[in-house]
Design a protein around this motif. Structure first.
Motif, PDB file in Angstrom:
ATOM      1  N   ASP A   1      -3.054  -7.019   7.209  1.00  0.00           N
ATOM      2  CA  ASP A   1      -3.306  -7.466   8.583  1.00  0.00           C
ATOM      3  C   ASP A   1      -2.528  -6.655   9.610  1.00  0.00           C
ATOM      4  O   ASP A   1      -2.368  -7.076  10.748  1.00  0.00           O
ATOM      5  N   GLY A   2      -2.041  -5.472   9.210  1.00  0.00           N
ATOM      6  CA  GLY A   2      -1.332  -4.634  10.175  1.00  0.00           C
ATOM      7  C   GLY A   2       0.155  -4.927  10.239  1.00  0.00           C
ATOM      8  O   GLY A   2       0.871  -4.329  11.026  1.00  0.00           O
ATOM      9  N   ARG A   3       0.632  -5.873   9.425  1.00  0.00           N
ATOM     10  CA  ARG A   3       2.047  -6.209   9.449  1.00  0.00           C
ATOM     11  C   ARG A   3       2.725  -5.921   8.117  1.00  0.00           C
ATOM     12  O   ARG A   3       3.908  -6.170   7.964  1.00  0.00           O
ATOM     13  N   VAL A   4       1.953  -5.446   7.135  1.00  0.00           N
ATOM     14  CA  VAL A   4       2.517  -5.332   5.793  1.00  0.00           C
ATOM     15  C   VAL A   4       2.776  -3.883   5.398  1.00  0.00           C
ATOM     16  O   VAL A   4       2.073  -2.956   5.813  1.00  0.00           O
ATOM     17  N   THR A   5       3.806  -3.707   4.585  1.00  0.00           N
ATOM     18  CA  THR A   5       4.116  -2.399   4.020  1.00  0.00           C
ATOM     19  C   THR A   5       3.445  -2.299   2.655  1.00  0.00           C
ATOM     20  O   THR A   5       2.924  -3.281   2.126  1.00  0.00           O
ATOM     21  N   LEU A   6       3.493  -1.096   2.081  1.00  0.00           N
ATOM     22  CA  LEU A   6       2.981  -0.917   0.723  1.00  0.00           C
ATOM     23  C   LEU A   6       3.655  -1.895  -0.233  1.00  0.00           C
ATOM     24  O   LEU A   6       2.999  -2.537  -1.046  1.00  0.00           O
ATOM     25  N   GLN A   7       4.988  -2.012  -0.116  1.00  0.00           N
ATOM     26  CA  GLN A   7       5.737  -2.886  -1.017  1.00  0.00           C
ATOM     27  C   GLN A   7       5.349  -4.348  -0.804  1.00  0.00           C
ATOM     28  O   GLN A   7       5.214  -5.099  -1.763  1.00  0.00           O
ATOM     29  N   ASP A   8       5.169  -4.733   0.451  1.00  0.00           N
ATOM     30  CA  ASP A   8       4.780  -6.115   0.737  1.00  0.00           C
ATOM     31  C   ASP A   8       3.480  -6.456   0.014  1.00  0.00           C
ATOM     32  O   ASP A   8       3.301  -7.561  -0.488  1.00  0.00           O
ATOM     33  N   ALA A   9       2.550  -5.494  -0.001  1.00  0.00           N
ATOM     34  CA  ALA A   9       1.232  -5.742  -0.581  1.00  0.00           C
ATOM     35  C   ALA A   9       1.236  -5.526  -2.090  1.00  0.00           C
ATOM     36  O   ALA A   9       0.177  -5.551  -2.710  1.00  0.00           O
ATOM     37  N   GLY A  10       2.408  -5.292  -2.651  1.00  0.00           N
ATOM     38  CA  GLY A  10       2.486  -5.075  -4.093  1.00  0.00           C
ATOM     39  C   GLY A  10       1.949  -3.725  -4.514  1.00  0.00           C
ATOM     40  O   GLY A  10       1.534  -3.533  -5.648  1.00  0.00           O
ATOM     41  N   LEU A  11       1.922  -2.783  -3.562  1.00  0.00           N
ATOM     42  CA  LEU A  11       1.346  -1.467  -3.838  1.00  0.00           C
ATOM     43  C   LEU A  11       2.418  -0.378  -3.833  1.00  0.00           C
ATOM     44  O   LEU A  11       2.123   0.787  -3.586  1.00  0.00           O
ATOM     45  N   GLY A  12       3.653  -0.774  -4.087  1.00  0.00           N
ATOM     46  CA  GLY A  12       4.756   0.176  -4.040  1.00  0.00           C
ATOM     47  C   GLY A  12       4.537   1.409  -4.898  1.00  0.00           C
ATOM     48  O   GLY A  12       4.956   2.507  -4.523  1.00  0.00           O
ATOM     49  N   VAL A  13       3.832   1.238  -6.006  1.00  0.00           N
ATOM     50  CA  VAL A  13       3.621   2.387  -6.896  1.00  0.00           C
ATOM     51  C   VAL A  13       2.712   3.433  -6.260  1.00  0.00           C
ATOM     52  O   VAL A  13       2.631   4.557  -6.739  1.00  0.00           O
ATOM     53  N   MET A  14       2.025   3.061  -5.178  1.00  0.00           N
ATOM     54  CA  MET A  14       1.127   4.009  -4.521  1.00  0.00           C
ATOM     55  C   MET A  14       1.892   5.007  -3.651  1.00  0.00           C
ATOM     56  O   MET A  14       1.290   5.925  -3.105  1.00  0.00           O
ATOM     57  N   ALA A  15       3.190   4.793  -3.461  1.00  0.00           N
ATOM     58  CA  ALA A  15       3.963   5.676  -2.591  1.00  0.00           C
ATOM     59  C   ALA A  15       4.464   6.873  -3.381  1.00  0.00           C
ATOM     60  O   ALA A  15       5.334   6.743  -4.241  1.00  0.00           O
ATOM     61  N   ALA A  16       3.889   8.056  -3.098  1.00  0.00           N
ATOM     62  CA  ALA A  16       4.316   9.265  -3.801  1.00  0.00           C
ATOM     63  C   ALA A  16       5.747   9.591  -3.401  1.00  0.00           C
ATOM     64  O   ALA A  16       6.111   9.472  -2.225  1.00  0.00           O
ATOM     65  N   GLN A  17       6.537   9.985  -4.367  1.00  0.00           N
ATOM     66  CA  GLN A  17       7.927  10.323  -4.079  1.00  0.00           C
ATOM     67  C   GLN A  17       8.085  11.812  -3.814  1.00  0.00           C
ATOM     68  O   GLN A  17       9.108  12.255  -3.331  1.00  0.00           O
TER      69      GLN A  17
END
Ligand SMILES: [Zn+2]
Lengths: 128, 1054
Positions: free
Chosen positions: B923-939
C-alpha cells in the motif's frame, strides 16, 4: 487550463499531461550515500517565479518534457524533451524551418542521474 | 393594482399570452417576459423570504444581481431551487413558487426569527458554536470539554438549517442530460451591450474570428431598456453588422470564469427557456452546456450594476433599483407602480423619473446632491415630476409592500452629511439609484485587483498586462457615445496590430501544428497588443476624462449609508440582502477588530451568497471604511472567484455520469466470461470475473468450490488485466537491473523471474514477473492496479534519468491477453493443446521457464510456468484477438478434467493461503522486509531505492511485518480492515491490522493476511484480537507464518 507546446505534438491542453516534479534535480548515482539521496528526494525549493519542471505527455507522445513555467503567472517560456539527445535530433531536423531550440548547447539534459554502479559501459557525462 | 402593463411599450408581444403558475395560482404573462416582469405585471410583490430573518422580499433588480426574487421552478425531479426570477424566461406552463417559507411567502410562520434578530448578528455561528456551550441542555453537552462547540453545532444544525437557508433541491436523480464542449476564437467578447456589439462587429469586419457571448436571451444590453427610439434603430444596425461580419453569437450563455492562457468557461442554458416537454421531445438536446473556450484576446464588455443605498428597511418589497424600473418599463412594458419615489445621488435616475412620469406615474425625485441642474429641472417640471435636492430617504415604511418613505434632508453647508427627518411621502414603489459598479468579476478571476476611483465612485480595472480589454460601462465609461466609439476604436486598433504580427496564425489553436517560434509569439502573453493595451484609466492624468466618461452633468455624490441625525429609526438597513447582512453587522465586525476586508467578509458573510455581493459588496466596503475611519481604497476589496453566476453541477459534469463516469476496460474474453456464468466486479477500470456460480450457489460457496478445484484438479482464470510492458534494446538488461531489487541481468533467455520495484524512497512500488524472451527483449508484467504507474515510472527513468541507456519501453497490455492455468493437472491440460506434449513437459518448460510455441491449431502463444496460487501453474498469453478462442480450447480440456473457471474471489483465497501479497498489502508504506520479501533484495548491486531503504526507520525489525492470521476458534470469521490488538488493550492503532481474509477450504476455516509489529515470531503462542470497531466485532486470533498452505512450495515445482 494552461497550454503546453509539446515539441512532438504541438500545442496541447495541460489535461493531456501529467505533472512530474522538480526538473532541476540532479539525482545521485544509485550507489551514492544516504545523505545525497535524501537531499535529492526531499529538499525542494518553493519558487516564486520561473521554475524548471518535468511534465509527461501521457495522452500524447508519452515523452517526458522539461518545462520552464512561472509559478505565479503560469507563463511557459520553454519546453524541451527531457532527453537532450532527442532535442539534438529535433533541432537538426528543424534546420530548414529556421532551427529549433530543443537541445541544451552544453552537456546533456539538465536532469539526469549519475551512473549506476557496475555499468561502466554506459556513457555518463553528468556525474555530480 | 398598482403595477400595470402600458400599451405601446416594450419588446414583449401583447398578442401572445403565456400562462404560468405562481404558488399554484395560474397567471398570464406575455411572450418576451421574464418570470420577474410577468410577476410584476401581475402585482405579485412578496416573492421570497430572506435567508436568516424570513423578511418578505420582492423584486430588487432586473438582472443577474437579483437578491430578492429568488424562487423555485419546476417540480419533482425537475425542481430547481434558487432561480433568479429576473433571468428566468417565461414559457407556457412554467411552474414557479416561493421558497424558504411555510406555508407560503406571503404568510411565513418563521418570520418570528425576525424578532430574534439580535441573536443572529455578525459572527453568530462562530460565537455560539466555537466556544463552550454552557447554554445547551445537558444531554446535548455530552462532549468532553474540547470540541463542545462542534457538538453544539451538530445538535442545532438541523434546526438552524431549516430556519435559515434557501430553496430545497430535488433529491431525485436528474432526468436531464448535459454536455461539455470546446471552442476557439481570435477574440472573445463577453457582453452584447453597445460596447460589446461594436467591438465584436469591428473586429470581425477586420477579419478576426469573433465569439460574442451574452447571458441574456436578447442582444443589446442597455439598448434594450433605455427607452430611446434612436437606440432601437442603432441596435438593428449593429445586429445586421454582427451577422454580416460572421460573428458567432451565443445567447443565454454566461462567461462564468476566466482562466490561464486565454481560457474562458461558458455556461450555456440550452433549454431552460422552454417547456420541459419540448426539450424532452427533442431528446438529444442537452439542458446545459459547459464550454471551454480558448481565445487570443478577451473583451470584457460586461456593463455595470446599479447599487442601492443603506437606509432603514431598505429591503421592503416595492424597493428596487432605478435602472430595474427603467428596464421593466421600456423592455417589458410594465410600469412598476402608480405612485413612485426615486432617490438618487447621480444623474442616471433622472431619465427614469421622466420616463415613468410620461408613462403616467406620479413621481417624486429626491437627489442627495446640493443642487439640481437647470436643464434637468425644466425637463422634470415639464412632466410634472416633483423634485427636491439635498434630500434622501431615511426609512421605508410598510411590511409586505412599501407604503411610504420618510424623507431626510441635509444641511448643505455642513461638511458632515447627517440627515434630519422631514415629511413622509406615500408611494407604492421606491426606486434607488446609488451609483453604478462596473462588473469586474471576470478580471478578478485573473488576479487583477480593481482600483477605487474617487471621481466616479466605483471600482475600475487595475493595471495589467494580460490579453484582456475592458470596454464600456465595465470600464466605468457610462456615456453611450463614448462607449460605442471607444469600443470601435479599440477593435480597429487591435485588428491592425494583429494584422502586423503576421507570425500569428489566424487559427492558431485549431489543432494545427504551429512552428515553435511562431507559437511562442502567439501565446496570449506575448501578443504585442497586450503590452500596449492599458484598459485601466485610473491614473491621475486620466481622471480629468472621468467626468466626461460618466456622461453626467454633475458628479455623483458618494452616498452609501444614510445616517439619520439624532435618534436612529430602528429599522434594519441591509448591505447584502441575500445573506441578510446589515450595516450594524459590518459595524460590529469593525468594532470587534476585523480590519481586513477579507476577514470582515467571512465574519459577516457579506457577499458570500449566490449573487457574490453584486449589489451589496461596494456598500459593505463603504460602510466598513466609514466605521474604521479609512477611505474605500484603504479598505480594498475582496476577491471574486468563478463562477460569476451559479453554474449547474450537471454542466460541469457533462456526460461523465453513471457508466461514463470513468472509462470501462473489458478484456477480450469479457463476453466469453459472461456467457460462461461469470459475475463481474470492478478492479480499477477493469471488469474482471469475480466468480462463476453454478445454479443455487452463493458467492462464498462458489469461491470455495473454485479454489478447491484448483488445488485438486485445474482452473482457468482471465488475467488479461495485468500490466504488460515490452522492454527492449541493447541496454534492456542493464535498465531492468537498476529498476528491480533482484538481479535481472543474470536472467537467462527462456526464463522468468518474480521481481519487485521500489520507489526512490525505498518503499515497495510494485511486484510482478520479468520474462527474458531474447538477448534484448524482455516482457514485464505488473499488477493490475499499478500498471499505469509503473509504465510512467519506467518512461521517466529511461527518458529523464538515464537517457544514455538504449532501451525502448512500450505498454503491450492491450496487445496480449492472458489466461492463468493452475492446478496439479494444468500441465496435462496444456499438453492437450499441443502437437507434441513434450513442448510443455518438465524439461522443456521447467519451473519459471518461458517458451514461445504454437498450439496444434497454429495459435502462437507465450507461456511461462509461474504460479500465484502455489500450484503447478502457467500463464499463457496470446494476441488479444485470439483470446476467446484460446480460453474456449482450454475450457474444453479443463471441463473433461473436472476443472473449473475461477474468478477474483477464489484467486484471493489461493493467494492468501500462500501468503502472496497484492495491492492490499503493498500500500505504499511497506518495505521489502515488511512484505516478507527480504530475500528479493540483491546484496551485490545498487538499484532504485536501495540507498534510502537502508534508513534506520525502515530497517527496524519491530516494524509491522506480513503475517498469516487464523481464528482461535476455527468457526470464527473476521474482517479485512480489523485492527489487531492485545486482549488487554483494545484501543488506538493496536499492534497491527488485517489486509485480507478468505475462507480456506484447504484448511477448513477462515484465514487472513495482515501486518503485526515484529512479525509472527514476536507473537508466537500469544492471542490477539481482531477488533472491528465499526461493526462492533472482536474475534480472538493467532498470528502465524504467512505461508499457510504448502509452505515448502513443493507443489509448484513438481
Ligand atoms: Zn507530445
Amino acid at each position: 487550463m494552461i497550454l503546453i507546446e509539446c515539441p512532438f505534438c504541438g500545442v496541447r491542453d495541460h489535461a493531456e499531461f501529467r505533472y512530474g516534479g522538480d526538473g532541476s534535480i540532479h539525482y545521485p548515482a544509485l550507489d551514492a550515500d544516504l545523505e545525497h539521496w535524501h537531499d535529492a528526494l526531499y529538499l525542494r525549493e518553493n519558487i516564486d517565479g520561473m521554475q524548471l519542471e518535468t511534465w509527461h505527455h501521457v495522452f500524447g507522445c508519452r515523452q517526458w518534457l522539461l518545462v520552464e513555467r512561472d509559478t505565479v503567472s503560469h507563463e511557459i517560456s520553454s519546453v524541451k524533451p527531457a532527453n537532450n539527445d532527442i532535442g539534438v535530433i529535433l533541432d537538426s531536423a528543424l534546420t530548414d524551418a529556421g532551427g529549433g531550440t530543443f537541445s541544451s548547447s552544453v552537456g546533456s539534459s539538465p536532469v539526469g542521474s549519475g551512473d549506476a554502479s557496475g555499468s561502466s559501459h554506459v556513457p555518463d557525462n553528468k556525474k555530480e | 393594482m398598482t403595477a400595470k402593463r402600458i400599451a405601446g411599450y416594450g419588446r414583449v408581444n401583447p398578442d401572445e399570452l403565456i400562462e404560468f403558475s405562481w404558488d399554484g395560482q395560474t397567471l398570464t404573462g406575455l411572450s418576451g417576459d421574464t418570470l420577474a416582469s410577468a410577476l410584476l405585471a401581475n402585482n405579485q410583490t412578496v416573492l421570497s423570504r430572506s435567508f436568516k430573518y424570513h423578511r418578505p422580499r420582492g423584486l430588487m433588480s432586473a438582472g443577474v444581481e437579483e437578491s430578492g426574487a429568488i424562487v423555485s421552478t419546476g417540480s419533482g425531479d425537475r425542481l430547481e431551487a434558487n432561480v433568479r426570477a429576473t433571468t428566468q424566461e417565461l414559457y407556457s406552463g412554467l411552474q414557479a413558487s416561493g421558497q424558504n417559507a411555510w406555508p407560503s411567502v406571503r404568510f411565513d410562520l418563521s418570520e418570528v426569527s425576525n424578532l430574534l434578530a439580535r441573536f443572529f448578528g455578525a459572527g453568530f455561528y462562530y460565537k455560539t458554536f466555537m466556544g463552550p456551550a454552557h447554554w445547551l441542555p445537558a444531554f446535548a453537552r455530552t462532549a468532553r470539554s474540547a470540541g463542545a462547540g462542534t457538538r453544539a453545532w451538530m445538535f442545532c444544525e438541523k434546526w438552524i438549517r431549516r430556519a435559515a437557508g434557501m430553496g430545497a433541491a430535488s433529491a431525485l436523480p436528474d432526468p436531464d442530460h448535459y454536455e461539455q464542449a470546446h471552442a476557439f476564437c481570435d477574440l472573445l467578447v463577453v457582453g452584447a451591450g453597445p460596447a460589446g456589439l461594436n467591438a465584436a462587429a469591428s473586429a470581425a469586419e477586420a477579419g478576426a474570428d469573433v465569439l460574442l457571448v451574452e447571458q441574456d436571451f436578447e442582444l443589446g444590453g442597455y439598448l434594450l431598456s433605455s427607452g430611446d427610439k434612436a437606440h432601437a434603430s442603432e441596435l438593428a444596425v449593429l445586429l445586421k453588422r454582427i451577422e454580416q461580419a460572421g460573428v458567432r453569437v451565443m445567447r443565454r450563455t454566461t462567461a462564468f470564469g476566466l482562466y490561464d492562457h486565454g481560457v474562458a468557461g461558458l455556461f450555456e442554458r440550452v433549454t431552460d427557456h422552454q417547456p420541459v416537454s419540448a426539450s424532452v421531445d427533442a431528446h438529444c438536446i442537452p439542458r446545459h452546456r459547459c464550454w471551454t473556450v480558448r481565445c487570443q484576446h478577451t473583451v470584457l464588455a460586461t456593463g455595470a450594476i446599479e447599487r442601492t443605498m443603506a437606509f432603514a428597511d431598505n429591503d421592503r418589497p416595492g424597493i428596487m433599483t432605478a435602472g430595474a424600473a427603467q428596464t421593466y418599463l421600456n423592455r417589458f412594458a410594465v410600469r412598476c407602480a402608480q405612485r413612485v419615489v426615486v432617490v438618487c445621488n447621480n444623474d442616471s435616475a433622472y431619465e427614469v423619473a421622466l420616463q415613468l412620469a410620461i408613462a403616467g406615474a406620479g413621481v417624486t425625485l429626491l437627489d442627495a446632491r446640493a443642487e439640481i441642474d437647470e436643464v434637468w429641472q425644466q425637463r422634470l417640471q415639464s412632466q410634472g415630476v416633483e423634485y427636491q435636492s439635498a434630500a434622501t430617504v431615511l426609512r421605508a415604511v410598510g411590511h409586505n409592500r412599501i407604503r411610504k418613505v420618510q424623507v431626510g434632508l441635509r444641511d448643505v453647508a455642513s461638511p458632515q452629511a447627517s440627515w434630519r427627518p422631514a415629511e413622509t411621502l406615500e408611494c407604492e414603489a421606491l426606486l434607488v439609484a446609488g451609483g453604478w459598479s462596473p462588473v469586474l468579476h471576470l478580471l478578478s478571476h485573473r488576479g487583477i485587483k480593481p482600483v477605487w476611483c474617487e471621481t466616479r465612485a466605483c471600482y475600475v480595472p487595475g493595471k495589467h498586462a494580460q490579453p484582456i480589454t475592458v470596454l464600456g460601462a465595465a470600464n466605468a465609461v457610462f456615456d453611450h457615445k463614448q462607449c460605442t466609439e471607444g469600443a470601435t476604436q479599440w477593435a480597429t486598433g487591435w485588428s491592425a496590430s494583429r494584422a502586423v504580427s503576421t507570425a500569428v496564425p489566424g487559427r492558431l489553436l485549431h489543432g494545427r501544428r504551429p512552428r515553435p517560434q511562431a507559437l511562442l509569439d502567439a501565446l496570449p502573453n506575448a501578443l504585442p497588443v497586450a503590452a500596449k493595451d492599458n484598459s485601466s484609466n485610473n491614473d491621475a492624468d486620466t481622471e480629468v476624462d472621468a467626468r466626461m466618461a460618466s456622461g453626467w452633468q454633475q458628479d455623483l455624490y458618494p452616498l452609501f449609508e444614510i445616517v439619520p441625525s439624532g435618534e436612529g429609526t430602528g429599522g434594519k438597513s441591509f448591505v447584502d440582502p441575500q445573506h441578510d447582512v446589515t450595516v450594524a453587522d459590518v459595524q460590529l465586525a469593525s468594532r470587534e477588530g476585523f480590519v481586513s476586508v477579507e476577514h470582515m467578509k467571512r465574519y459577516t458573510t457579506l457577499g458570500m451568497a449566490t449573487d457574490q455581493g453584486k449589489m451589496g459588496n461596494v456598500l459593505g466596503i463603504a460602510v466598513m471604511a466609514a466605521a474604521s475611519g479609512r477611505s474605500i481604497s484603504e479598505v480594498g476589496t475582496t476577491t471574486f472567484r468563478p463562477p460569476y453566476t451559479p453554474v449547474s453541477l450537471g454542466a460541469l459534469r457533462g456526460r461523465s455520469r453513471g457508466a461514463h463516469f470513468r472509462p470501462t476496460r473489458r478484456t477480450p474474453m469479457h463476453d466469453w466470461n459472461l456467457s460462461h456464468g461469470a459475475t463481474m466486479m470492478d478492479a480499477g477500470l477493469w471488469q474482471r470475473p469475480w466468480f462463476y456460480a453454478e445454479p443455487g450457489e452463493s458467492m462464498l460457496q462458489t469461491a470455495d468450490r473454485e479454489s478447491a478445484t484448483v488445488r485438486r484438479s485445474v482452473g482457468l482464470c482471465d488475467v488479461t488485466s495485468l500490466g504488460k510492458i515490452a522492454v527492449q534494446g541493447p541496454d534492456a538488461a542493464e535498465f531492468l537491473n537498476r529498476v528491480y531489487t533482484n538481479n535481472m541481468a543474470s536472467l537467462v533467455i527462456g526464463k522468468a523471474r518474480y521481481g519487485v520495484m521500489l520507489r526512490d524512497d525505498g518503499l515497495v512500488l510494485d511486484d510482478g514477473t520479468c520474462w527474458r524472451l531474447a538477448e534484448h527483449d524482455y516482457f514485464v508484467t505488473t499488477t493490475t492496479a499499478q500498471a499505469a504507474a509503473v509504465m510512467v515510472w519506467l518512461e521517466e527513468l529511461s527518458q529523464v534519468r538515464w537517457p544514455q541507456l538504449q532501451v525502448h519501453i512500450n505498454s503491450v497490455t492491450d496487445q496480449w491477453a492472458g489466461v492463468a492455468v493452475a492446478g496439479p493437472r494444468s500441465r496435462e491440460l496444456l499438453a492437450l493443446l499441443m502437437d507434441n506434449p513434450d513442448q510443455v513437459n518438465n524439461e522443456n518448460l521447467p519451473f519459471m521457464g518461458v517458451t514461445r510455441v504454437e498450439t496444434a491449431d497454429g495459435l502462437p502463444c507465450r507461456i511461462a510456468r509461474i504460479s500465484f496460487s502455489g500450484e503447478l501453474a502457467y500463464e499463457i498469453y496470446v494476441e488479444s484477438d485470439y483470446a476467446p478462442y484460446l480460453i474456449d480450447q482450454l475450457w474444453r480440456g479443463a471441463a473433461s478434467m473436472d476443472g473449473c473457471l475461477y474468478g477474483l474471489e477464489a484467486l484471493n483465497t489461493l493467494r492468501v493461503e500462500k501468503g502472496h501479497v497484492t495491492g492490499a498489502e503493498l500500500d505504499g508504506r511497506v518495505t521489502l522486509q515488511d512484505a516478507g520479501l527480504g530475500v528479493m533484495a540483491a546484496q551485490t548491486k545498487s538499484y532504485i531505492g536501495s540507498t534510502l531503504a537502508a534508513r534506520a526507520g525502515l530497517t527496524d525489525t519491530n516494524r509491522p511485518r506480513l503475517v498469516g492470521i487464523m481464528p482461535i476458534d476455527a468457526g470464527d470469521t473476521f474482517n479485512a480492515g480489523s485492527i489487531l490488538c492485545q486482549q488487554s488493550d483494545i484501543s488506538g492503532y493496536g499492534e497491527g491490522w488485517v489486509t485480507g481474509v478468505a475462507s480456506s477450504p484447504e484448511l477448513g476455516h477462515w484465514i487472513g493476511l495482515g501486518f503485526v509489529n515484529g512479525g509472527h515470531q514476536a507473537w508466537e503462542n500469544r492471542a490477539l484480537v481482531a477488533a472491528d470497531p465499526v461493526r462492533d466485532r472482536q474475534v480472538a486470533v493467532k498470528v502465524v507464518s504467512p505461508h499457510m498452505v504448502d509452505a515448502e512450495g513443493e507443489r509448484l515445482r513438481g
